[in-house]
Design a protein around this motif. Sequence first.
Motif, mmCIF file in Angstrom:
data_model
loop_
_atom_site.group_PDB
_atom_site.id
_atom_site.type_symbol
_atom_site.label_atom_id
_atom_site.label_comp_id
_atom_site.label_asym_id
_atom_site.label_seq_id
_atom_site.Cartn_x
_atom_site.Cartn_y
_atom_site.Cartn_z
ATOM 1 N N UNK A 72 0.824 -1.211 0.000
ATOM 2 C CA UNK A 72 0.000 0.000 0.000
ATOM 3 C C UNK A 72 0.856 1.258 0.000
ATOM 4 N N UNK A 73 2.149 1.082 0.103
ATOM 5 C CA UNK A 73 3.072 2.214 0.093
ATOM 6 C C UNK A 73 3.167 2.859 -1.305
ATOM 7 N N UNK A 74 2.750 2.126 -2.365
ATOM 8 C CA UNK A 74 3.058 2.618 -3.723
ATOM 9 C C UNK A 74 2.406 3.965 -4.071
ATOM 10 N N UNK A 75 1.119 4.201 -3.775
ATOM 11 C CA UNK A 75 0.597 5.536 -4.109
ATOM 12 C C UNK A 75 1.247 6.627 -3.272
ATOM 13 N N UNK A 76 1.612 6.277 -2.015
ATOM 14 C CA UNK A 76 2.273 7.277 -1.157
ATOM 15 C C UNK A 76 3.647 7.630 -1.736
ATOM 16 N N UNK A 77 4.300 6.615 -2.319
ATOM 17 C CA UNK A 77 5.620 6.861 -2.901
ATOM 18 C C UNK A 77 5.495 7.765 -4.116
ATOM 19 N N UNK A 78 4.476 7.499 -4.942
ATOM 20 C CA UNK A 78 4.257 8.346 -6.112
ATOM 21 C C UNK A 78 4.034 9.796 -5.679
ATOM 22 N N UNK A 79 3.191 9.986 -4.650
ATOM 23 C CA UNK A 79 2.879 11.352 -4.206
ATOM 24 C C UNK A 79 4.098 12.006 -3.561
ATOM 25 N N UNK A 80 4.890 11.222 -2.814
ATOM 26 C CA UNK A 80 6.076 11.799 -2.158
ATOM 27 C C UNK A 80 7.144 12.158 -3.184
ATOM 28 N N UNK A 81 7.304 11.310 -4.192
ATOM 29 C CA UNK A 81 8.260 11.661 -5.254
ATOM 30 C C UNK A 81 7.812 12.936 -5.970
ATOM 31 N N UNK A 82 6.493 13.044 -6.193
ATOM 32 C CA UNK A 82 5.984 14.245 -6.853
ATOM 33 C C UNK A 82 6.232 15.478 -5.985
ATOM 34 N N UNK A 83 5.961 15.349 -4.676
ATOM 35 C CA UNK A 83 6.222 16.483 -3.773
ATOM 36 C C UNK A 83 7.701 16.852 -3.796
ATOM 37 N N UNK A 84 8.565 15.848 -3.794
ATOM 38 C CA UNK A 84 10.009 16.133 -3.841
ATOM 39 C C UNK A 84 10.370 16.957 -5.073
ATOM 40 N N UNK A 85 9.780 16.587 -6.216
ATOM 41 C CA UNK A 85 10.127 17.266 -7.469
ATOM 42 C C UNK A 85 9.456 18.631 -7.604
ATOM 43 N N UNK A 86 8.223 18.749 -7.079
ATOM 44 C CA UNK A 86 7.410 19.928 -7.426
ATOM 45 C C UNK A 86 7.008 20.811 -6.241
#
Length: 365
Positions: free
Chosen positions: A139-153
């Motif tokens: 269940x970590x996968x959507x959180x990872x997508x959102x955290x990577x996006x936050x890191x970039x943007x």
Amino acid sequence: MSVMPSHPIRHLDEMLPWNDKLQMLECISAVEEAPDVMTFSFRTPDQNWFRYAPGQFVTLELPAASPEPVMRTYTLSSTPSRPYSIAVTVKAQQGSVGTRWMLDHLRPGMRIRAYGPAGDFSLASRPAEKYLFISAGSGITPMMSMTRWLHDCAPSTDTIFINCARRPDEIIFHDELRLLASRMEALKLAFIVGRSLPRHGWSGLHGRIDRARLELIAPDIHHRTVFCCGPEPFMRAMREALQAMGFDMARYHQESFQPTAETVGTPPSPASGPETAAQAATVRFTRSGVETACAADDTILLAARSAGLKIPSACEFGVCGTCKVLCSGGETVMNHNGGIRDDEIAEGYVLACCTRPVGPVEIDA
Ligand code: FES
């Protein structure tokens, strides 16, 4: 001497976005993340870019069984801020067919069909000043997508990231998350393991996450928007803990591809009433030129199957959006669980797995 790369870089404005009508994906990497967990990255054979929201999912058609492939839905773990490829991170559970096939057979160069991206579990549609991501296992996968996006943007976004795993070596993305936290001042991590042995060298949190733990890790929880993903018993425990502390559940969002107690047993009602009694339900599949009669409680998906037609489907309870079809005429009743957007409904699309015809209808399939 200059060497031409085998895949010359094209700019985004020279490429078209990928969508579920293009379907084909080509695997470009397969990386082990944890026991029985791998990340598969994909590009398109025609060099498309990927337009999606962090937290959305795709449905993959996997040749894991014969004669029919199996359809499996996976959240994207990649971020749309890096739009040249997408990735899913999958965990093979005991008895798994589709995901096990991916781990054992899917390798770079192979092509599979996919549908999507789809889904509404994203901070893009629920912007907030502060987030709390709670996940267990894959269940970590959507959180990872959102955290990577936050890191970039939006790297200064105040985010608390809680992940629960059975053992320390089962924490997916552990090293990358620590790296991200070292670069994002406002990202706070909390890993909780159910069990750890001396050889694991684990000095972090043990046991279960409960109300007391939540309040300790996120003292300002009432000011946060919560995203939660994991097995249904885990999410139920989180919902109960949050409700017990008086959390505003309008700011609680969860993702599940399994039917929950609330979604099981809620198919669209059979058509009834004077008009429908007079008009037998029939479905005409316009592209195939096939017409079939429909029993009162048959969905369009069932009608297609009984007529020998194949409409792609995965969850079959209105969540994944794989079975989306255009209804070009007639009246229908749809009871979906979030797998279709309002603008798609306005354009005439329905989800075949949870839509019943009322009288004669025409479906583009
Ligand atoms: S098969 Fe998933 S929404 Fe219909």
